[in-house]
Design a protein around this motif. Sequence first.
Motif, short mmCIF file in Angstrom:
data_model
loop_
_atom_site.label_atom_id
_atom_site.label_comp_id
_atom_site.label_asym_id
_atom_site.label_seq_id
_atom_site.Cartn_x
_atom_site.Cartn_y
_atom_site.Cartn_z
N UNK A 1 42.17 -18.22 -16.41
CA UNK A 1 41.71 -19.45 -17.05
C UNK A 1 40.86 -19.15 -18.28
N UNK A 2 40.05 -18.08 -18.20
CA UNK A 2 39.23 -17.70 -19.35
C UNK A 2 40.10 -17.28 -20.52
N UNK A 3 41.15 -16.50 -20.23
CA UNK A 3 42.06 -16.07 -21.29
C UNK A 3 42.76 -17.27 -21.91
N UNK A 4 43.21 -18.21 -21.09
CA UNK A 4 43.87 -19.41 -21.61
C UNK A 4 42.93 -20.18 -22.54
N UNK A 5 41.66 -20.30 -22.15
CA UNK A 5 40.68 -21.01 -22.98
C UNK A 5 40.47 -20.30 -24.31
N UNK A 6 40.36 -18.98 -24.26
CA UNK A 6 40.16 -18.22 -25.49
C UNK A 6 41.35 -18.35 -26.43
N UNK A 7 42.56 -18.29 -25.89
CA UNK A 7 43.75 -18.42 -26.73
C UNK A 7 43.85 -19.81 -27.34
N UNK A 8 43.56 -20.82 -26.54
CA UNK A 8 43.62 -22.20 -27.04
C UNK A 8 42.56 -22.43 -28.12
N UNK A 9 41.34 -21.92 -27.89
CA UNK A 9 40.26 -22.10 -28.86
C UNK A 9 40.56 -21.38 -30.17
N UNK A 10 41.10 -20.16 -30.08
CA UNK A 10 41.42 -19.42 -31.30
C UNK A 10 42.54 -20.09 -32.08
N UNK B 1 37.02 -10.72 -28.38
CA UNK B 1 36.95 -11.35 -29.71
C UNK B 1 38.38 -11.70 -30.09
N UNK B 2 38.70 -12.97 -30.17
CA UNK B 2 40.07 -13.41 -30.45
C UNK B 2 40.14 -14.04 -31.84
N UNK B 3 41.17 -13.69 -32.57
CA UNK B 3 41.39 -14.26 -33.90
C UNK B 3 42.87 -14.56 -34.06
N UNK B 4 43.17 -15.82 -34.42
CA UNK B 4 44.56 -16.21 -34.62
C UNK B 4 45.13 -15.49 -35.84
N UNK B 5 46.37 -15.02 -35.73
CA UNK B 5 47.02 -14.36 -36.86
C UNK B 5 47.25 -15.37 -37.98
N UNK B 6 47.22 -14.86 -39.23
CA UNK B 6 47.38 -15.74 -40.39
C UNK B 6 48.71 -16.45 -40.38
N UNK B 7 49.75 -15.80 -39.84
CA UNK B 7 51.09 -16.41 -39.81
C UNK B 7 51.38 -17.11 -38.49
N UNK B 8 50.31 -17.33 -37.68
CA UNK B 8 50.43 -17.99 -36.37
C UNK B 8 51.37 -17.25 -35.42
N UNK C 1 43.06 -23.31 -32.18
CA UNK C 1 42.51 -24.55 -32.77
C UNK C 1 41.49 -24.27 -33.86
N UNK C 2 40.68 -23.23 -33.69
CA UNK C 2 39.55 -22.98 -34.60
C UNK C 2 39.64 -21.66 -35.37
N UNK C 3 40.66 -20.88 -35.09
CA UNK C 3 40.82 -19.60 -35.80
C UNK C 3 40.23 -18.42 -35.07
N UNK C 4 39.09 -18.62 -34.42
CA UNK C 4 38.44 -17.53 -33.68
C UNK C 4 37.88 -18.05 -32.36
N UNK C 5 37.64 -17.12 -31.46
CA UNK C 5 37.01 -17.46 -30.18
C UNK C 5 36.38 -16.19 -29.62
N UNK C 6 35.40 -16.38 -28.75
CA UNK C 6 34.71 -15.24 -28.15
C UNK C 6 34.30 -15.57 -26.73
N UNK C 7 34.48 -14.62 -25.85
CA UNK C 7 34.09 -14.81 -24.46
C UNK C 7 34.12 -13.48 -23.74
N UNK C 8 33.86 -13.48 -22.44
CA UNK C 8 33.84 -12.26 -21.65
C UNK C 8 34.73 -12.39 -20.44
N UNK C 9 35.37 -11.29 -20.07
CA UNK C 9 36.23 -11.27 -18.88
C UNK C 9 35.90 -10.03 -18.06
N UNK C 10 36.24 -10.10 -16.79
CA UNK C 10 35.94 -9.01 -15.86
C UNK C 10 37.20 -8.18 -15.63
N UNK C 11 37.02 -6.86 -15.60
CA UNK C 11 38.11 -5.94 -15.30
C UNK C 11 38.19 -5.71 -13.79
#
Length: 200
Positions: free
Chosen positions: A146-155, A176-183, A157-167
Amino acid sequence: MTSTHRYPNAESHERLRRSARDLIDHGVPPRGSGGTLSVDALQLLYERASTPESAADARKLLHELQTYQVELDLLYEQLQANEQEISEDLAHYRALFEQAPAPYLVIASDGGIIEGNQAAGALFGEFNTALAGKALSTLLAPGQGATIETLLRTSAEHGTARGSVELPDHRWVTVHARAAADNDGVLIILTEATTDSARF
């Protein structure tokens, strides 16, 4: 490392034409990379050159054809140079991605891994080439999808996102997530999370 030699407009074409004429005037023959005259065209030129009334026109036409030939040769050389430059740029940035000290992943919108670098492979205990096609959530501790899904959706919508996940070994990493310029995917950089930054 970007190429600046292009021929998109009349001014550039005129420069190309002048270069071709200069080469011809200095006795540089066309190399033939851009194409050759057909047998029929050569026969027609020969016939016209053999007739006094049309010899001048034939010479003028031949000179024009030679000019076009040299233009094509120059364009062909420039295309080859551009292709070589692009290949070198691609190899340069590929090496930067592969050898970066931080784990890098390119993730599809559905959470699947498109590719990862060597540091990402080391983080997850796999060869980086084996990461492609796997869902990132399967490499994390249970419940992190769910955390990964939120990060991908936020990036997205807004270009970037940041959060933490457990291994799986209970370590936490900051994403640190950043949407690619070409989507075309999302670039993710993973860094070791501090106690304060662990979790959202």
